[in-house]
Scaffold this motif. Structure first.
Motif, PDB file in Angstrom:
ATOM      1  N   LEU A  80       9.363  11.245   5.072  1.00 44.99           N
ATOM      2  CA  LEU A  80      10.072  10.881   6.291  1.00 44.99           C
ATOM      3  C   LEU A  80       9.097  10.621   7.445  1.00 44.99           C
ATOM      4  O   LEU A  80       9.296   9.702   8.241  1.00 44.99           O
ATOM      5  CB  LEU A  80      11.044  12.001   6.674  1.00 44.99           C
ATOM      6  CG  LEU A  80      12.207  12.239   5.694  1.00 44.99           C
ATOM      7  CD1 LEU A  80      13.034  13.448   6.120  1.00 44.99           C
ATOM      8  CD2 LEU A  80      13.087  11.000   5.589  1.00 44.99           C
ATOM      9  N   ARG A  81       8.048  11.413   7.484  1.00 46.13           N
ATOM     10  CA  ARG A  81       7.047  11.234   8.543  1.00 46.13           C
ATOM     11  C   ARG A  81       6.259   9.941   8.368  1.00 46.13           C
ATOM     12  O   ARG A  81       5.865   9.299   9.347  1.00 46.13           O
ATOM     13  CB  ARG A  81       6.106  12.444   8.551  1.00 46.13           C
ATOM     14  CG  ARG A  81       5.123  12.465   9.719  1.00 46.13           C
ATOM     15  CD  ARG A  81       4.364  13.781   9.783  1.00 46.13           C
ATOM     16  NE  ARG A  81       3.528  14.008   8.610  1.00 46.13           N
ATOM     17  CZ  ARG A  81       3.764  14.920   7.689  1.00 46.13           C
ATOM     18  NH1 ARG A  81       4.838  15.703   7.790  1.00 46.13           N
ATOM     19  NH2 ARG A  81       2.958  15.074   6.662  1.00 46.13           N
ATOM     20  N   ARG A 132       0.846  -1.194   0.000  1.00 47.58           N
ATOM     21  CA  ARG A 132       0.000   0.000   0.000  1.00 47.58           C
ATOM     22  C   ARG A 132       0.885   1.248   0.000  1.00 47.58           C
ATOM     23  O   ARG A 132       1.835   1.353   0.771  1.00 47.58           O
ATOM     24  CB  ARG A 132      -0.912  -0.008   1.236  1.00 47.58           C
ATOM     25  CG  ARG A 132      -1.768   1.231   1.419  1.00 47.58           C
ATOM     26  CD  ARG A 132      -2.776   1.022   2.547  1.00 47.58           C
ATOM     27  NE  ARG A 132      -2.155   0.516   3.769  1.00 47.58           N
ATOM     28  CZ  ARG A 132      -1.541   1.285   4.672  1.00 47.58           C
ATOM     29  NH1 ARG A 132      -1.443   2.603   4.465  1.00 47.58           N
ATOM     30  NH2 ARG A 132      -1.012   0.754   5.769  1.00 47.58           N
ATOM     31  N   SER A 133       0.560   2.192  -0.867  1.00 50.18           N
ATOM     32  CA  SER A 133       1.375   3.393  -1.015  1.00 50.18           C
ATOM     33  C   SER A 133       1.120   4.404   0.096  1.00 50.18           C
ATOM     34  O   SER A 133      -0.030   4.656   0.477  1.00 50.18           O
ATOM     35  CB  SER A 133       1.092   4.061  -2.364  1.00 50.18           C
ATOM     36  OG  SER A 133       1.747   5.300  -2.475  1.00 50.18           O
ATOM     37  N   ILE A 134       2.198   5.033   0.561  1.00 52.47           N
ATOM     38  CA  ILE A 134       2.051   6.090   1.558  1.00 52.47           C
ATOM     39  C   ILE A 134       1.412   7.328   0.927  1.00 52.47           C
ATOM     40  O   ILE A 134       0.879   8.189   1.627  1.00 52.47           O
ATOM     41  CB  ILE A 134       3.400   6.481   2.188  1.00 52.47           C
ATOM     42  CG1 ILE A 134       4.355   7.049   1.113  1.00 52.47           C
ATOM     43  CG2 ILE A 134       4.027   5.297   2.915  1.00 52.47           C
ATOM     44  CD1 ILE A 134       5.590   7.730   1.690  1.00 52.47           C
ATOM     45  N   ALA A 135       1.436   7.412  -0.395  1.00 52.63           N
ATOM     46  CA  ALA A 135       0.887   8.584  -1.088  1.00 52.63           C
ATOM     47  C   ALA A 135      -0.631   8.615  -1.045  1.00 52.63           C
ATOM     48  O   ALA A 135      -1.235   9.645  -1.362  1.00 52.63           O
ATOM     49  CB  ALA A 135       1.367   8.611  -2.540  1.00 52.63           C
ATOM     50  N   LEU A 154       5.055  14.513  -3.550  1.00 52.22           N
ATOM     51  CA  LEU A 154       5.125  14.499  -2.091  1.00 52.22           C
ATOM     52  C   LEU A 154       6.224  15.438  -1.613  1.00 52.22           C
ATOM     53  O   LEU A 154       7.130  15.788  -2.368  1.00 52.22           O
ATOM     54  CB  LEU A 154       5.400  13.075  -1.594  1.00 52.22           C
ATOM     55  CG  LEU A 154       4.446  11.973  -2.091  1.00 52.22           C
ATOM     56  CD1 LEU A 154       4.879  10.628  -1.529  1.00 52.22           C
ATOM     57  CD2 LEU A 154       3.005  12.283  -1.734  1.00 52.22           C
ATOM     58  N   SER A 155       6.142  15.800  -0.360  1.00 53.51           N
ATOM     59  CA  SER A 155       7.229  16.570   0.235  1.00 53.51           C
ATOM     60  C   SER A 155       8.176  15.605   0.929  1.00 53.51           C
ATOM     61  O   SER A 155       7.785  14.494   1.322  1.00 53.51           O
ATOM     62  CB  SER A 155       6.685  17.573   1.250  1.00 53.51           C
ATOM     63  OG  SER A 155       6.164  16.898   2.388  1.00 53.51           O
ATOM     64  N   GLU A 156       9.401  16.028   1.075  1.00 51.72           N
ATOM     65  CA  GLU A 156      10.371  15.182   1.763  1.00 51.72           C
ATOM     66  C   GLU A 156       9.927  14.934   3.203  1.00 51.72           C
ATOM     67  O   GLU A 156      10.070  13.818   3.725  1.00 51.72           O
ATOM     68  CB  GLU A 156      11.738  15.841   1.736  1.00 51.72           C
ATOM     69  CG  GLU A 156      12.855  14.965   2.265  1.00 51.72           C
ATOM     70  CD  GLU A 156      14.217  15.593   2.038  1.00 51.72           C
ATOM     71  OE1 GLU A 156      15.166  14.848   1.735  1.00 51.72           O
ATOM     72  OE2 GLU A 156      14.331  16.834   2.177  1.00 51.72           O
ATOM     73  N   GLU A 157       9.358  15.959   3.824  1.00 55.42           N
ATOM     74  CA  GLU A 157       8.888  15.833   5.194  1.00 55.42           C
ATOM     75  C   GLU A 157       7.787  14.775   5.296  1.00 55.42           C
ATOM     76  O   GLU A 157       7.754  13.986   6.255  1.00 55.42           O
ATOM     77  CB  GLU A 157       8.365  17.180   5.704  1.00 55.42           C
ATOM     78  CG  GLU A 157       9.422  18.257   5.870  1.00 55.42           C
ATOM     79  CD  GLU A 157       9.893  18.844   4.548  1.00 55.42           C
ATOM     80  OE1 GLU A 157      10.962  19.452   4.522  1.00 55.42           O
ATOM     81  OE2 GLU A 157       9.174  18.673   3.525  1.00 55.42           O
ATOM     82  N   TYR A 158       6.895  14.762   4.307  1.00 53.77           N
ATOM     83  CA  TYR A 158       5.797  13.790   4.312  1.00 53.77           C
ATOM     84  C   TYR A 158       6.338  12.361   4.223  1.00 53.77           C
ATOM     85  O   TYR A 158       5.880  11.466   4.942  1.00 53.77           O
ATOM     86  CB  TYR A 158       4.854  14.064   3.141  1.00 53.77           C
ATOM     87  CG  TYR A 158       3.693  13.085   3.044  1.00 53.77           C
ATOM     88  CD1 TYR A 158       2.500  13.333   3.705  1.00 53.77           C
ATOM     89  CD2 TYR A 158       3.800  11.909   2.296  1.00 53.77           C
ATOM     90  CE1 TYR A 158       1.436  12.440   3.632  1.00 53.77           C
ATOM     91  CE2 TYR A 158       2.749  11.007   2.218  1.00 53.77           C
ATOM     92  CZ  TYR A 158       1.568  11.281   2.887  1.00 53.77           C
ATOM     93  OH  TYR A 158       0.527  10.386   2.820  1.00 53.77           O
ATOM     94  N   VAL A 216      17.753   7.698   8.864  1.00 55.67           N
ATOM     95  CA  VAL A 216      17.026   7.259  10.055  1.00 55.67           C
ATOM     96  C   VAL A 216      15.804   6.414   9.705  1.00 55.67           C
ATOM     97  O   VAL A 216      15.221   5.771  10.583  1.00 55.67           O
ATOM     98  CB  VAL A 216      16.572   8.469  10.898  1.00 55.67           C
ATOM     99  CG1 VAL A 216      17.777   9.301  11.319  1.00 55.67           C
ATOM    100  CG2 VAL A 216      15.568   9.332  10.134  1.00 55.67           C
ATOM    101  N   LEU A 217      15.421   6.410   8.436  1.00 56.26           N
ATOM    102  CA  LEU A 217      14.269   5.602   8.031  1.00 56.26           C
ATOM    103  C   LEU A 217      14.601   4.117   8.159  1.00 56.26           C
ATOM    104  O   LEU A 217      15.657   3.675   7.693  1.00 56.26           O
ATOM    105  CB  LEU A 217      13.868   5.905   6.585  1.00 56.26           C
ATOM    106  CG  LEU A 217      13.179   7.239   6.298  1.00 56.26           C
ATOM    107  CD1 LEU A 217      12.931   7.399   4.802  1.00 56.26           C
ATOM    108  CD2 LEU A 217      11.861   7.324   7.057  1.00 56.26           C
ATOM    109  N   PRO A 218      13.719   3.340   8.770  1.00 60.91           N
ATOM    110  CA  PRO A 218      13.968   1.897   8.877  1.00 60.91           C
ATOM    111  C   PRO A 218      14.205   1.241   7.518  1.00 60.91           C
ATOM    112  O   PRO A 218      15.037   0.326   7.409  1.00 60.91           O
ATOM    113  CB  PRO A 218      12.678   1.381   9.537  1.00 60.91           C
ATOM    114  CG  PRO A 218      12.179   2.546  10.327  1.00 60.91           C
ATOM    115  CD  PRO A 218      12.490   3.747   9.488  1.00 60.91           C
TER     116      PRO A 218
END
Length: 323
Positions: free
Chosen positions: A252-253, A228-231, A246-250, A282-284
């Motif tokens: 990473l969040r 499933r896409s985070i978008a 998407l934004s980079e912040e989105y 830092v992303l898993p």
């Protein structure tokens, strides 16, 4: 190298037909898949002519078995060779780089030159977008045009195989290819361990963070593997036809379980370049190596090599494991 904006809208064509300024083409070569079928002998026609094929541009009448086909779409080129119609292909567009034996020319599916197309004396032209009314313009020369746009459902791939098979005299071979692809897709799905919850992913079309939602063709294809896409939850995703920036912040969040790169050739992206982005380490998914690199061509075409795309992702899931 094609402009990056062209990569986006060929995928989004069914819902962004008016936005051809952001149209997509593939940008590199790739290894073979089921779309590398050789041309069949002329005697393999599966039905008699004339035939009428219902395509995106309406009912198309093909008077006789085509002997000089022009393909102005890389996906159709791959499909034509996969069903054994390669010997009938006289010319393909400048983006059709697979299979390697396809007669590549300077013709363009994005800026079609009617005079240049007619000069090849085609008896069938295949397009994915009716840009500048090319179908009507070629009709003035009594040239049938088959418009086969990017499908919105996986089943649309099989439908287009049937349309091409009927139009070229290779219906039986087209049906066989469709059945083979469906069998391979199911085999890949079965190879992925069942999970209680979907895995999430960030799918990168371009390094400026254009992505896809689960409602797009590729999204639905990946959904077969329980992804499933985070978008999906991004603001404006629906208005963008499922292809939001998407934004980079989105990203990473959202902490996606997987990162899938479809810009490895055009933009030279890799697990290494992603890890070098500020804050991404830092992303898993980055820390644990759950980054899947796709070939750009395979990722942007909806023909026989959807099997290759699905296999690459399934292999990545098995190789890197699940969170």
């Amino acid at each position: 190298m094609k402009t990056l904006s062209r990569r986006r809208a060929a995928l989004a064509a069914p819902v962004l037909a008016a936005a051809l300024a952001i149209s997509c083409a593939a940008c590199g070569g790739s290894a073979g898949g089921s779309g590398s079928g050789s041309a069949a002998a002329p005697g393999t026609a599966g039905h008699s002519f004339p035939v009428t094929v219902t395509a995106a541009n309406g009912a198309v009448r093909v008077k006789s078995r085509p002997k000089a086909i022009i393909s102005l779409t890389p996906t159709a080129t791959e499909m034509l060779y996969a069903i054994g119609a390669g010997s009938q292909v006289k010319a393909v567009d400048d983006d059709s780089d697979y299979p390697p034996q396809a007669p590549r020319t300077k013709l363009s599916g994005f800026t079609p030159n009617i005079e240049a197309i007619v000069a090849y004396h085609p008896d069938l032209v295949v397009i994915s977008n009716n840009i500048d009314g090319v179908a009507k313009k070629l009709a003035a020369f009594s040239i049938p045009v088959l418009e086969l746009p990017a499908p919105t459902e996986v089943s649309g791939v099989y439908t287009e195989f049937g349309q091409l098979g009927k139009a070229t005299g290779h219906l039986a071979q087209a049906e066989h290819e469709s059945a083979s692809i469906q069998h391979q897709v199911q085999k890949i799905i079965n190879s992925v361990p069942a999970r209680k919850h979907d895995l999430t992913y960030y799918y990168e079309l371009e390094q400026d963070y254009y992505s896809i939602t689960s409602s797009t063709f590729v999204g639905k294809l990946l959904g077969l593997l329980g992804l499933r896409s985070i978008a999906d939850a991004a603001k404006g995703a629906a208005a963008a036809g499922g292809y939001p920036q998407l934004s980079e912040e989105y990203i990473l969040r959202s902490r996606p379980d997987y990162i899938i790169l479809a810009d490895t050739i055009c933009c030279h992206q890799s697990a290494a370049t992603v890890a070098e982005r500020p804050g991404w380490s830092v992303l898993p998914a980055v820390r644990d190596g759950r980054i899947i690199a796709l070939n750009d061509d395979v990722a942007s075409r909806w023909g026989p090599r959807i099997v290759d795309l699905l296999q690459a992702v399934a292999d990545g899931i098995r190789k890197h494991g699940t969170p």
